[in-house]
Write a protein that holds these residues in place. Sequence first.
Motif, mmCIF file in Angstrom:
data_model
loop_
_atom_site.group_PDB
_atom_site.id
_atom_site.type_symbol
_atom_site.label_atom_id
_atom_site.label_comp_id
_atom_site.label_asym_id
_atom_site.label_seq_id
_atom_site.Cartn_x
_atom_site.Cartn_y
_atom_site.Cartn_z
ATOM 1 N N LEU A 218 0.326 -1.193 0.046
ATOM 2 C CA LEU A 218 0.000 -0.214 -0.325
ATOM 3 C C LEU A 218 0.614 1.196 0.053
ATOM 4 O O LEU A 218 0.426 2.412 -0.351
ATOM 5 C CB LEU A 218 -1.218 -0.437 1.220
ATOM 6 N N ALA A 219 1.600 1.285 0.880
ATOM 7 C CA ALA A 219 3.005 2.506 0.662
ATOM 8 C C ALA A 219 3.756 2.310 -1.215
ATOM 9 O O ALA A 219 3.424 3.903 -0.978
ATOM 10 C CB ALA A 219 3.860 1.659 1.934
ATOM 11 N N LEU A 220 3.518 1.260 -1.229
ATOM 12 C CA LEU A 220 3.982 1.928 -2.939
ATOM 13 C C LEU A 220 3.065 1.766 -3.544
ATOM 14 O O LEU A 220 3.880 3.251 -4.392
ATOM 15 C CB LEU A 220 5.083 0.109 -3.564
ATOM 16 N N MET A 221 2.125 2.142 -3.741
ATOM 17 C CA MET A 221 0.883 1.821 -4.540
ATOM 18 C C MET A 221 0.841 3.754 -4.318
ATOM 19 O O MET A 221 0.714 4.954 -5.178
ATOM 20 C CB MET A 221 -0.183 1.497 -4.063
ATOM 21 N N GLN A 222 0.764 4.057 -3.126
ATOM 22 C CA GLN A 222 0.627 5.956 -2.404
ATOM 23 C C GLN A 222 1.835 6.430 -2.944
ATOM 24 O O GLN A 222 1.787 7.431 -3.062
ATOM 25 C CB GLN A 222 0.303 5.861 -1.342
ATOM 26 N N GLU A 223 2.900 5.960 -3.266
ATOM 27 C CA GLU A 223 4.381 6.569 -3.245
ATOM 28 C C GLU A 223 4.107 7.084 -4.940
ATOM 29 O O GLU A 223 5.414 7.894 -5.340
ATOM 30 C CB GLU A 223 5.248 5.758 -3.398
ATOM 31 N N HIS A 224 3.776 6.220 -6.029
ATOM 32 C CA HIS A 224 3.336 6.260 -7.097
ATOM 33 C C HIS A 224 1.735 5.986 -7.570
ATOM 34 O O HIS A 224 1.313 5.306 -8.418
ATOM 35 C CB HIS A 224 3.887 4.652 -7.206
ATOM 36 N N LEU A 225 1.590 7.161 -7.518
ATOM 37 C CA LEU A 225 -0.105 7.306 -7.939
ATOM 38 C C LEU A 225 0.044 7.834 -9.751
ATOM 39 O O LEU A 225 -0.961 7.614 -10.500
ATOM 40 C CB LEU A 225 -0.256 8.130 -6.983
ATOM 41 N N GLU A 226 1.030 8.943 -9.892
ATOM 42 C CA GLU A 226 1.315 9.477 -11.092
ATOM 43 C C GLU A 226 1.501 8.447 -11.985
ATOM 44 O O GLU A 226 0.871 8.733 -12.980
ATOM 45 C CB GLU A 226 1.853 10.757 -10.615
ATOM 46 N N THR A 227 2.812 7.735 -11.427
ATOM 47 C CA THR A 227 3.213 6.984 -11.966
ATOM 48 C C THR A 227 3.062 4.906 -11.757
ATOM 49 O O THR A 227 3.996 4.850 -10.936
ATOM 50 C CB THR A 227 4.819 6.756 -12.926
ATOM 51 N N PRO A 228 2.330 4.080 -11.925
ATOM 52 C CA PRO A 228 1.912 3.701 -11.668
ATOM 53 C C PRO A 228 2.459 2.238 -11.904
ATOM 54 O O PRO A 228 2.722 2.303 -12.650
ATOM 55 C CB PRO A 228 0.439 3.218 -11.642
ATOM 56 N N LEU A 229 3.097 1.700 -10.643
ATOM 57 C CA LEU A 229 3.901 0.496 -11.086
ATOM 58 C C LEU A 229 2.747 -0.875 -11.549
ATOM 59 O O LEU A 229 1.882 -0.279 -10.870
ATOM 60 C CB LEU A 229 4.926 0.046 -9.473
ATOM 61 N N PRO A 230 4.031 -1.568 -12.232
ATOM 62 C CA PRO A 230 2.790 -2.713 -12.284
ATOM 63 C C PRO A 230 3.348 -3.615 -11.343
ATOM 64 O O PRO A 230 3.240 -3.697 -10.564
ATOM 65 C CB PRO A 230 4.211 -3.254 -13.036
ATOM 66 N N ILE A 231 1.453 -4.536 -10.686
ATOM 67 C CA ILE A 231 1.545 -5.207 -9.962
ATOM 68 C C ILE A 231 2.704 -6.613 -9.507
ATOM 69 O O ILE A 231 3.121 -6.360 -8.473
ATOM 70 C CB ILE A 231 0.262 -6.223 -9.671
ATOM 71 N N PRO A 232 3.553 -7.443 -10.526
ATOM 72 C CA PRO A 232 4.609 -8.268 -10.365
ATOM 73 C C PRO A 232 5.422 -7.048 -10.335
ATOM 74 O O PRO A 232 6.524 -7.967 -9.172
ATOM 75 C CB PRO A 232 4.806 -8.337 -11.771
#
Length: 314
Positions: A218-232
């Motif tokens: 969740l922290a990673l998702m929150q830090e990368h909202l503008e440039t989303p990371l792939p789930i893998p």
Amino acid sequence: MHKWTKSTSAMQHFGVLLFDGFSNHCLANTVEPLRAANTLSGRTLYKWQFLSLNAGPVTSSSGLQVSPHDRLGNVSGDLLAVMPSYGFRDHGGWRTQASLRAAAQRFRIMAGMDTGSWLLAEAGLLDGHRATIHWEELTGFSERFPEVETCRERYVIDGDRITCSGAMAAFDLVMHLIGRDHGQALALEVAQLFMTRDSARSHMGGAGSASAFVNKALALMQEHLETPLPIPEIARRVGRSQKALESRMRADLGAGPAQVYRRLRLNLARKLVSETDLPIGEIALRAGYDDPSAMTRAFRAEFGTSPRAIRAAS
């Protein structure tokens, strides 16, 4: 299994019974998440009243005076939170016991917050139940009330009785109730509003290591909202397989990583739509969408309305 979204629960009426010496911290951690849930959902999910046994203001341990909305004897509801905190032994006696026993006939759930468990136990309202109390009082509580199964837990929900160990645990308890009654999506959004650490499990009733990597995700998702990371890639960074992350997140939150990530991004979009004058195209980029139309479609599917309609209403 936790539910990601729920929209069928009726509005609930809470009473908060205050005694002189109550904790401001415990009170705020009980009612502020309820207020936030109302605000973020756009609906009145919870109403609450501050109550006392007698007329007149109630003074907290730090000197804050609260004027109750009503006397306990005049009110009924879904949940009564009994909140004495400091000096709780001075608030016992037959009058308090009789008032609490009568209230148990008018409130669906009785909850002892902080040291409120002691007053509920004195009234015989915890007999045969599992219960906790502020841990400084745990030994004395177990010795004084052998009819109660005492537990060293942050909070305990046992049927129509709830007990909570202190102010920080009160926040966790209320977050749990919000997630249970209205879905983990709303609970997570409330947790983000209060910038709680480990928000994925803070309202799960425990702090086991099983969910630690969900919080990291969740922290990673929150830090990368503008440039989303792939789930893998998220799974790799938290040291788990994609399947393990998917399984654990569904268990904790009732939704998989892709759905949770989308909600976080759209929460940001909704905030920017409501609170700024940024163009929709700019908001889409900040929420990780290259195409404003794609964001609008996702926004409508998630919230049942469009960004422009929300902006017009604001």
